[in-house]
Design a protein around this motif. Structure first.
Motif, PDB file in Angstrom:
ATOM      1  N   GLY A 215       3.560   4.323 -29.671  1.00  0.00           N
ATOM      2  CA  GLY A 215       2.619   5.421 -29.878  1.00  0.00           C
ATOM      3  C   GLY A 215       3.012   6.684 -29.152  1.00  0.00           C
ATOM      4  N   ALA A 216       2.545   7.808 -29.670  1.00  0.00           N
ATOM      5  CA  ALA A 216       2.901   9.110 -29.113  1.00  0.00           C
ATOM      6  C   ALA A 216       2.324   9.317 -27.719  1.00  0.00           C
ATOM      7  N   GLY A 217       1.292   8.532 -27.355  1.00  0.00           N
ATOM      8  CA  GLY A 217       0.679   8.706 -26.041  1.00  0.00           C
ATOM      9  C   GLY A 217       1.519   8.180 -24.905  1.00  0.00           C
ATOM     10  N   VAL A 218       2.546   7.366 -25.187  1.00  0.00           N
ATOM     11  CA  VAL A 218       3.398   6.818 -24.133  1.00  0.00           C
ATOM     12  C   VAL A 218       4.410   7.881 -23.726  1.00  0.00           C
ATOM     13  N   PRO A 219       4.370   8.370 -22.470  1.00  0.00           N
ATOM     14  CA  PRO A 219       5.281   9.441 -22.071  1.00  0.00           C
ATOM     15  C   PRO A 219       6.704   8.936 -21.897  1.00  0.00           C
ATOM     16  N   MET A 220       7.653   9.712 -22.374  1.00  0.00           N
ATOM     17  CA  MET A 220       9.058   9.305 -22.333  1.00  0.00           C
ATOM     18  C   MET A 220       9.930  10.340 -21.615  1.00  0.00           C
ATOM     19  N   SER A 221       9.818  11.607 -22.008  1.00  0.00           N
ATOM     20  CA  SER A 221      10.661  12.649 -21.438  1.00  0.00           C
ATOM     21  C   SER A 221      10.165  13.030 -20.047  1.00  0.00           C
ATOM     22  N   PRO A 222      11.022  13.646 -19.218  1.00  0.00           N
ATOM     23  CA  PRO A 222      10.559  14.090 -17.900  1.00  0.00           C
ATOM     24  C   PRO A 222       9.322  14.983 -17.969  1.00  0.00           C
TER      25      PRO A 222
ATOM     26  N   PRO B 161      21.563   8.115 -11.978  1.00  0.00           N
ATOM     27  CA  PRO B 161      21.059   9.293 -11.261  1.00  0.00           C
ATOM     28  C   PRO B 161      20.809  10.477 -12.185  1.00  0.00           C
ATOM     29  N   HIS B 162      21.538  10.545 -13.296  1.00  0.00           N
ATOM     30  CA  HIS B 162      21.360  11.650 -14.244  1.00  0.00           C
ATOM     31  C   HIS B 162      20.061  11.515 -15.046  1.00  0.00           C
ATOM     32  N   VAL B 163      19.511  10.319 -15.083  1.00  0.00           N
ATOM     33  CA  VAL B 163      18.236  10.075 -15.756  1.00  0.00           C
ATOM     34  C   VAL B 163      17.090  10.102 -14.739  1.00  0.00           C
ATOM     35  N   LEU B 164      17.336   9.490 -13.584  1.00  0.00           N
ATOM     36  CA  LEU B 164      16.305   9.385 -12.562  1.00  0.00           C
ATOM     37  C   LEU B 164      15.904  10.748 -11.999  1.00  0.00           C
ATOM     38  N   ALA B 165      16.899  11.572 -11.655  1.00  0.00           N
ATOM     39  CA  ALA B 165      16.610  12.838 -10.967  1.00  0.00           C
ATOM     40  C   ALA B 165      15.701  13.765 -11.775  1.00  0.00           C
ATOM     41  N   PRO B 166      15.966  14.023 -13.053  1.00  0.00           N
ATOM     42  CA  PRO B 166      15.072  14.921 -13.796  1.00  0.00           C
ATOM     43  C   PRO B 166      13.642  14.408 -13.878  1.00  0.00           C
ATOM     44  N   ALA B 167      13.480  13.085 -14.019  1.00  0.00           N
ATOM     45  CA  ALA B 167      12.125  12.526 -14.098  1.00  0.00           C
ATOM     46  C   ALA B 167      11.389  12.716 -12.780  1.00  0.00           C
ATOM     47  N   LEU B 168      12.045  12.389 -11.667  1.00  0.00           N
ATOM     48  CA  LEU B 168      11.405  12.531 -10.360  1.00  0.00           C
ATOM     49  C   LEU B 168      11.093  13.992 -10.049  1.00  0.00           C
TER      50      LEU B 168
END
Length: 247
Positions: free
Chosen positions: A15-22, A55-62
């Protein structure tokens, strides 16, 4: 304490309500904290929606989440995100932006080594102890036990009729849990019964779209914030009266 678990291993198919992008994670975290969440647990995702410890995925999200909230933010180190204990340790060593804490599933191969790597980098550890695994026994024997932030008691029984009993069995397995605080939560159909039990026992808990897509009445939750609001409301309610058979 009510932790919000923003997305878990879910994908856009849920569903669209599940957040995915940073950016979506940050918006969802901000709304959940405004609703009363005091901690955030997140699974950073690649652009194709896969959990990753890179780290390239983790850093933008954090960075995106921390720009919007001032509560502790933690991440998963689940084996599905990076197969192989050595690879997970290498990922942790490579992190350029550190979470406040990370969950380590104690039944997974190499769990203690991953936890040791995290602690060495100054990242607090949530010891994930899943029901139906040998995690509780391994944790009881672990020399790292007294140094973890808390125990994340995860009830994997999705049946609302039996989840509370499964939760009580897991807590009994954990025993003193090295004296560490316990956060108790369920998943899917077991989410709300276990959350109510945590409230009655005075334990920390968590709620979010990782654990359930549904409100207690079976309606689809529109957001993590809606789940947090309902969790706080549910925890403040008296326990439902038990049927005493007319006695």
């Amino acid at each position: 304490m009510v932790q919000v678990c923003l997305n878990g291993r879910r994908s856009a198919a849920d569903g669209a309500g599940v957040p995915m992008s940073p950016e979506d994670l940050a918006r969802s975290a901000a709304a959940a904290v405004a609703a009363g969440a005091t901690s955030v647990h997140v699974h950073p995702k690649t652009p194709c929606g896969r959990d990753s410890l890179s780290p390239h995925v983790l850093a933008p999200a954090l960075e995106a989440i921390r720009a919007r909230v001032r509560v502790p933010v933690g991440v998963t180190t689940g084996a599905w995100a990076e197969p192989g204990p050595a690879a997970r340790r290498a990922r942790v060593r490579a992190w350029s932006v550190l979470p406040d804490f990370a969950s380590v599933n104690w039944h997974e191969p190499g769990a203690e080594e991953v936890a040791e790597e995290l602690l060495g980098r100054g990242v607090a550890v949530e010891a994930g102890i899943w029901s139906g695994t040998g995690g509780a026994g391994r944790f009881a024997a672990s020399p790292l036990g007294p140094g973890v932030l808390r125990v994340l008691a995860e009830v994997t029984d999705p049946d609302p009729a039996t989840a509370e009993a499964s939760a009580r069995a897991l807590l009994a397995e954990l025993g003193a849990a090295h004296g560490r605080p316990v956060l108790l939560h369920g998943e899917e159909g077991g989410t709300w019964p276990v959350l109510r039990l945590a409230a009655r026992l005075g334990l920390a808990t968590r709620i979010g779209l990782e654990d359930t897509l549904l409100l207690p009445d079976g309606r689809r939750a529109l957001s993590n914030a809606e789940l947090v609001t309902e969790a706080l409301r549910t925890g403040a309610r008296p326990a439902p009266a038990r049927d005493t058979g007319g006695q």
